[in-house]
Design a protein around this motif. Structure first.
Motif, PDB file in Angstrom:
ATOM      1  N   LEU A 191      40.517 -33.475 -11.830  1.00  0.00           N
ATOM      2  CA  LEU A 191      40.995 -32.110 -12.234  1.00  0.00           C
ATOM      3  C   LEU A 191      42.658 -31.926 -11.616  1.00  0.00           C
ATOM      4  CD1 LEU A 191      38.231 -29.580 -11.576  1.00  0.00           C
ATOM      5  CD2 LEU A 191      38.846 -30.607 -13.739  1.00  0.00           C
ATOM      6  N   PHE A 192      42.845 -32.795 -10.353  1.00  0.00           N
ATOM      7  CA  PHE A 192      44.003 -32.649  -9.715  1.00  0.00           C
ATOM      8  C   PHE A 192      45.218 -33.541 -10.582  1.00  0.00           C
ATOM      9  CE2 PHE A 192      47.230 -34.883  -7.381  1.00  0.00           C
ATOM     10  CZ  PHE A 192      47.928 -33.897  -6.819  1.00  0.00           C
ATOM     11  N   PHE A 193      44.567 -34.661 -11.172  1.00  0.00           N
ATOM     12  CA  PHE A 193      45.273 -35.291 -12.105  1.00  0.00           C
ATOM     13  C   PHE A 193      45.917 -34.672 -13.414  1.00  0.00           C
ATOM     14  CE2 PHE A 193      46.048 -38.798 -15.507  1.00  0.00           C
ATOM     15  CZ  PHE A 193      47.222 -39.450 -14.892  1.00  0.00           C
ATOM     16  N   VAL A 194      44.601 -33.940 -13.943  1.00  0.00           N
ATOM     17  CA  VAL A 194      44.957 -32.991 -15.330  1.00  0.00           C
ATOM     18  C   VAL A 194      45.989 -32.067 -14.654  1.00  0.00           C
ATOM     19  CG1 VAL A 194      43.790 -31.224 -16.810  1.00  0.00           C
ATOM     20  CG2 VAL A 194      42.696 -33.413 -16.101  1.00  0.00           C
ATOM     21  N   ALA A 195      45.880 -31.301 -13.640  1.00  0.00           N
ATOM     22  CA  ALA A 195      46.687 -30.215 -13.125  1.00  0.00           C
ATOM     23  C   ALA A 195      48.191 -30.628 -13.121  1.00  0.00           C
ATOM     24  CB  ALA A 195      46.503 -29.691 -11.901  1.00  0.00           C
ATOM     25  N   VAL A 196      48.325 -32.059 -12.742  1.00  0.00           N
ATOM     26  CA  VAL A 196      49.827 -32.579 -12.640  1.00  0.00           C
ATOM     27  C   VAL A 196      50.431 -32.651 -13.998  1.00  0.00           C
ATOM     28  CG1 VAL A 196      50.971 -34.750 -11.924  1.00  0.00           C
ATOM     29  CG2 VAL A 196      49.484 -33.654 -10.555  1.00  0.00           C
ATOM     30  N   MET A 197      49.429 -33.350 -14.887  1.00  0.00           N
ATOM     31  CA  MET A 197      50.071 -33.302 -16.343  1.00  0.00           C
ATOM     32  C   MET A 197      50.472 -31.972 -16.893  1.00  0.00           C
ATOM     33  SD  MET A 197      47.622 -36.457 -18.163  1.00  0.00           S
ATOM     34  CE  MET A 197      46.140 -35.477 -18.136  1.00  0.00           C
ATOM     35  N   TYR A 198      49.541 -31.084 -16.801  1.00  0.00           N
ATOM     36  CA  TYR A 198      50.064 -29.588 -17.135  1.00  0.00           C
ATOM     37  C   TYR A 198      51.298 -29.194 -16.603  1.00  0.00           C
ATOM     38  CZ  TYR A 198      45.872 -28.464 -20.040  1.00  0.00           C
ATOM     39  OH  TYR A 198      45.035 -28.337 -21.013  1.00  0.00           O
ATOM     40  N   PHE A 199      51.134 -29.446 -15.287  1.00  0.00           N
ATOM     41  CA  PHE A 199      52.391 -28.878 -14.408  1.00  0.00           C
ATOM     42  C   PHE A 199      53.657 -29.539 -14.759  1.00  0.00           C
ATOM     43  CE2 PHE A 199      55.367 -29.488 -10.938  1.00  0.00           C
ATOM     44  CZ  PHE A 199      55.334 -28.181 -10.428  1.00  0.00           C
ATOM     45  N   VAL A 200      53.736 -30.751 -14.934  1.00  0.00           N
ATOM     46  CA  VAL A 200      54.908 -31.622 -15.363  1.00  0.00           C
ATOM     47  C   VAL A 200      55.684 -30.943 -16.864  1.00  0.00           C
ATOM     48  CG1 VAL A 200      55.868 -33.753 -16.243  1.00  0.00           C
ATOM     49  CG2 VAL A 200      54.375 -33.527 -14.263  1.00  0.00           C
ATOM     50  N   VAL A 201      54.771 -30.908 -17.729  1.00  0.00           N
ATOM     51  CA  VAL A 201      55.163 -30.101 -19.104  1.00  0.00           C
ATOM     52  C   VAL A 201      55.563 -28.820 -18.969  1.00  0.00           C
ATOM     53  CG1 VAL A 201      54.345 -29.635 -21.480  1.00  0.00           C
ATOM     54  CG2 VAL A 201      53.615 -31.879 -20.474  1.00  0.00           C
ATOM     55  N   ASN A 202      54.614 -27.691 -18.192  1.00  0.00           N
ATOM     56  CA  ASN A 202      54.944 -26.367 -18.242  1.00  0.00           C
ATOM     57  C   ASN A 202      56.232 -26.508 -17.180  1.00  0.00           C
ATOM     58  OD1 ASN A 202      52.975 -25.470 -19.867  1.00  0.00           O
ATOM     59  ND2 ASN A 202      51.538 -25.555 -18.468  1.00  0.00           N
ATOM     60  N   PHE A 203      56.369 -27.029 -16.231  1.00  0.00           N
ATOM     61  CA  PHE A 203      57.616 -26.782 -15.306  1.00  0.00           C
ATOM     62  C   PHE A 203      58.814 -27.293 -16.032  1.00  0.00           C
ATOM     63  CE2 PHE A 203      60.423 -28.300 -12.096  1.00  0.00           C
ATOM     64  CZ  PHE A 203      60.513 -27.520 -11.304  1.00  0.00           C
ATOM     65  N   ALA A 204      58.861 -28.174 -16.868  1.00  0.00           N
ATOM     66  CA  ALA A 204      60.002 -28.715 -17.975  1.00  0.00           C
ATOM     67  C   ALA A 204      60.458 -27.307 -18.855  1.00  0.00           C
ATOM     68  CB  ALA A 204      59.691 -29.867 -18.541  1.00  0.00           C
ATOM     69  N   LEU A 205      59.212 -26.846 -19.521  1.00  0.00           N
ATOM     70  CA  LEU A 205      59.332 -25.713 -20.355  1.00  0.00           C
ATOM     71  C   LEU A 205      60.026 -24.402 -19.726  1.00  0.00           C
ATOM     72  CD1 LEU A 205      56.396 -25.873 -22.802  1.00  0.00           C
ATOM     73  CD2 LEU A 205      58.959 -26.489 -23.091  1.00  0.00           C
ATOM     74  N   SER A 206      59.446 -24.236 -18.504  1.00  0.00           N
ATOM     75  CA  SER A 206      60.007 -23.025 -17.606  1.00  0.00           C
ATOM     76  C   SER A 206      61.278 -23.072 -17.311  1.00  0.00           C
ATOM     77  CB  SER A 206      59.118 -22.679 -16.223  1.00  0.00           C
ATOM     78  OG  SER A 206      59.039 -23.947 -15.545  1.00  0.00           O
ATOM     79  N   LYS A 207      61.702 -24.408 -16.944  1.00  0.00           N
ATOM     80  CA  LYS A 207      63.232 -24.699 -16.489  1.00  0.00           C
ATOM     81  C   LYS A 207      64.168 -24.459 -17.863  1.00  0.00           C
ATOM     82  CE  LYS A 207      63.237 -25.975 -12.227  1.00  0.00           C
ATOM     83  NZ  LYS A 207      64.171 -25.302 -11.198  1.00  0.00           N
ATOM     84  N   ILE A 208      63.700 -24.807 -18.992  1.00  0.00           N
ATOM     85  CA  ILE A 208      64.597 -24.316 -20.238  1.00  0.00           C
ATOM     86  C   ILE A 208      64.587 -23.090 -20.146  1.00  0.00           C
ATOM     87  CG2 ILE A 208      64.359 -24.635 -22.666  1.00  0.00           C
ATOM     88  CD1 ILE A 208      63.001 -27.298 -22.298  1.00  0.00           C
ATOM     89  N   ALA A 209      63.386 -22.321 -19.943  1.00  0.00           N
ATOM     90  CA  ALA A 209      63.518 -20.922 -20.215  1.00  0.00           C
ATOM     91  C   ALA A 209      64.134 -20.242 -19.417  1.00  0.00           C
ATOM     92  CB  ALA A 209      61.971 -20.421 -20.175  1.00  0.00           C
ATOM     93  N   LYS A 210      64.321 -20.727 -18.185  1.00  0.00           N
ATOM     94  CA  LYS A 210      65.365 -19.933 -17.133  1.00  0.00           C
ATOM     95  C   LYS A 210      66.965 -20.144 -17.460  1.00  0.00           C
ATOM     96  CE  LYS A 210      62.052 -20.142 -13.148  1.00  0.00           C
ATOM     97  NZ  LYS A 210      61.642 -20.578 -11.707  1.00  0.00           N
ATOM     98  N   LYS A 211      67.158 -21.473 -18.043  1.00  0.00           N
ATOM     99  CA  LYS A 211      68.318 -21.833 -18.303  1.00  0.00           C
ATOM    100  C   LYS A 211      68.809 -20.956 -19.412  1.00  0.00           C
ATOM    101  CE  LYS A 211      68.854 -26.413 -16.568  1.00  0.00           C
ATOM    102  NZ  LYS A 211      68.993 -27.828 -16.837  1.00  0.00           N
ATOM    103  N   LEU A 212      67.983 -20.825 -20.320  1.00  0.00           N
ATOM    104  CA  LEU A 212      68.438 -19.876 -21.142  1.00  0.00           C
ATOM    105  C   LEU A 212      68.663 -18.368 -21.181  1.00  0.00           C
ATOM    106  CD1 LEU A 212      65.670 -21.261 -24.266  1.00  0.00           C
ATOM    107  CD2 LEU A 212      68.216 -21.743 -24.205  1.00  0.00           C
ATOM    108  N   GLU A 213      67.691 -17.911 -20.240  1.00  0.00           N
ATOM    109  CA  GLU A 213      67.901 -16.312 -19.641  1.00  0.00           C
ATOM    110  C   GLU A 213      69.105 -16.306 -18.993  1.00  0.00           C
ATOM    111  OE1 GLU A 213      65.017 -13.435 -17.331  1.00  0.00           O
ATOM    112  OE2 GLU A 213      64.631 -15.559 -17.262  1.00  0.00           O
ATOM    113  N   ALA A 214      69.354 -17.380 -18.002  1.00  0.00           N
ATOM    114  CA  ALA A 214      70.647 -17.147 -17.315  1.00  0.00           C
ATOM    115  C   ALA A 214      71.810 -17.254 -18.353  1.00  0.00           C
ATOM    116  CB  ALA A 214      70.697 -18.260 -16.362  1.00  0.00           C
ATOM    117  N   LYS A 215      71.813 -18.087 -19.351  1.00  0.00           N
ATOM    118  CA  LYS A 215      72.727 -18.312 -20.163  1.00  0.00           C
ATOM    119  C   LYS A 215      73.209 -17.051 -21.241  1.00  0.00           C
ATOM    120  CE  LYS A 215      74.445 -21.181 -24.158  1.00  0.00           C
ATOM    121  NZ  LYS A 215      74.228 -22.307 -24.705  1.00  0.00           N
ATOM    122  N   HIS A 216      72.194 -16.277 -21.378  1.00  0.00           N
ATOM    123  CA  HIS A 216      72.311 -15.199 -22.125  1.00  0.00           C
ATOM    124  C   HIS A 216      72.026 -13.790 -21.638  1.00  0.00           C
ATOM    125  CE1 HIS A 216      72.450 -17.877 -25.554  1.00  0.00           C
ATOM    126  NE2 HIS A 216      71.225 -18.495 -25.409  1.00  0.00           N
TER     127      HIS A 216
END
Length: 217
Positions: A191-216
């Motif tokens: 479950l820890f390994f699965v959590a890491v996979m989810y985290f990596v993808v979602n963290f990348a998407l969240s960074k994109i969302a924050k950059k878009l929010e700061a930009k606009h």
């Protein structure tokens, strides 16, 4: 917590195969729900007599239902009753599209409503049709405001794919459950390994969302 027996090459490959199904499901559902959300959002914004009210009520009902129920109902009741015998993957796409499409439609409608009415009146008085005003004035401005919450909704969609385990879709949580059943000492490690996979993808998407929010902002 037996990490050594949990992280064998075959186990990691099995989990990765399940995560590939998860990512593919999320990608297709994101595309489908975004298209559905745009159409529903614009139709609700247009305030077509009676139709928009009925559509709004349907969207509100879907948004108030748990996704788990929609997944179960779509796969075991709705599609079979309509004569469709489909795989869990297709049923999951339909359920996620319906649920997330309703969520995104509200983001689209709210984004369009955020544009000052004066701009609409100015565009119409200059000779633009309603469709031209929507395409040239409203949507370009609203898109910038809608992007961050839309990306956040896509992150939620990716996490929601884990619920498809209820209809035996062979995604990552389904594979994790099978591996955990074979060795109870490796449950945490898997479950820890699965959590890491989810985290990596979602963290990348969240960074994109924050950059878009700061930009606009």
């Amino acid at each position: 917590m037996d990490f050594l027996s949990a992280y064998t090459p075959s186990n990691l490959l099995y989990l990765w195969e399940g995560f590939q199904v998860t990512l593919l499901l999320a990608l297709i559902a994101i595309i489908c729900s975004y298209v559905v959300g745009i159409v529903l959002g614009i139709l609700r914004y247009a305030k077509i007599p009676v139709f928009s009210r009925v559509l709004g009520a349907a969207v509100d009902i879907i948004r108030c239902l748990p996704l788990l129920l929609i997944l179960f109902f779509t796969h075991f009741v709705l599609l079979p009753e309509l004569g469709f015998q489909v795989s869990p993957f297709v049923a999951a796409i339909v359920a996620l599209t319906v649920f997330e499409g309703a969520m995104i439609s509200e983001i689209i409608r709210s984004g369009l409503n955020s544009i000052p009415k004066g701009q609409i009146e100015a565009a119409r008085s200059s000779g633009l049709t309603y469709t031209q005003t929507l395409r040239a004035i409203l949507i370009p401005q609203a898109a910038r405001k809608m992007m961050p919450p839309t990306v956040s909704q896509f992150i939620a969609l990716l996490k929601d794919t884990s619920l498809a385990v209820i209809i035996t879709l062979p995604e990552v949580m389904h594979h994790a459950r099978i591996l955990s059943a074979h060795n109870s000492n490796s449950v945490f490690a898997i479950l820890f390994f699965v959590a890491v996979m989810y985290f990596v993808v979602n963290f990348a998407l969240s960074k994109i969302a924050k950059k878009l929010e700061a930009k606009h902002v």
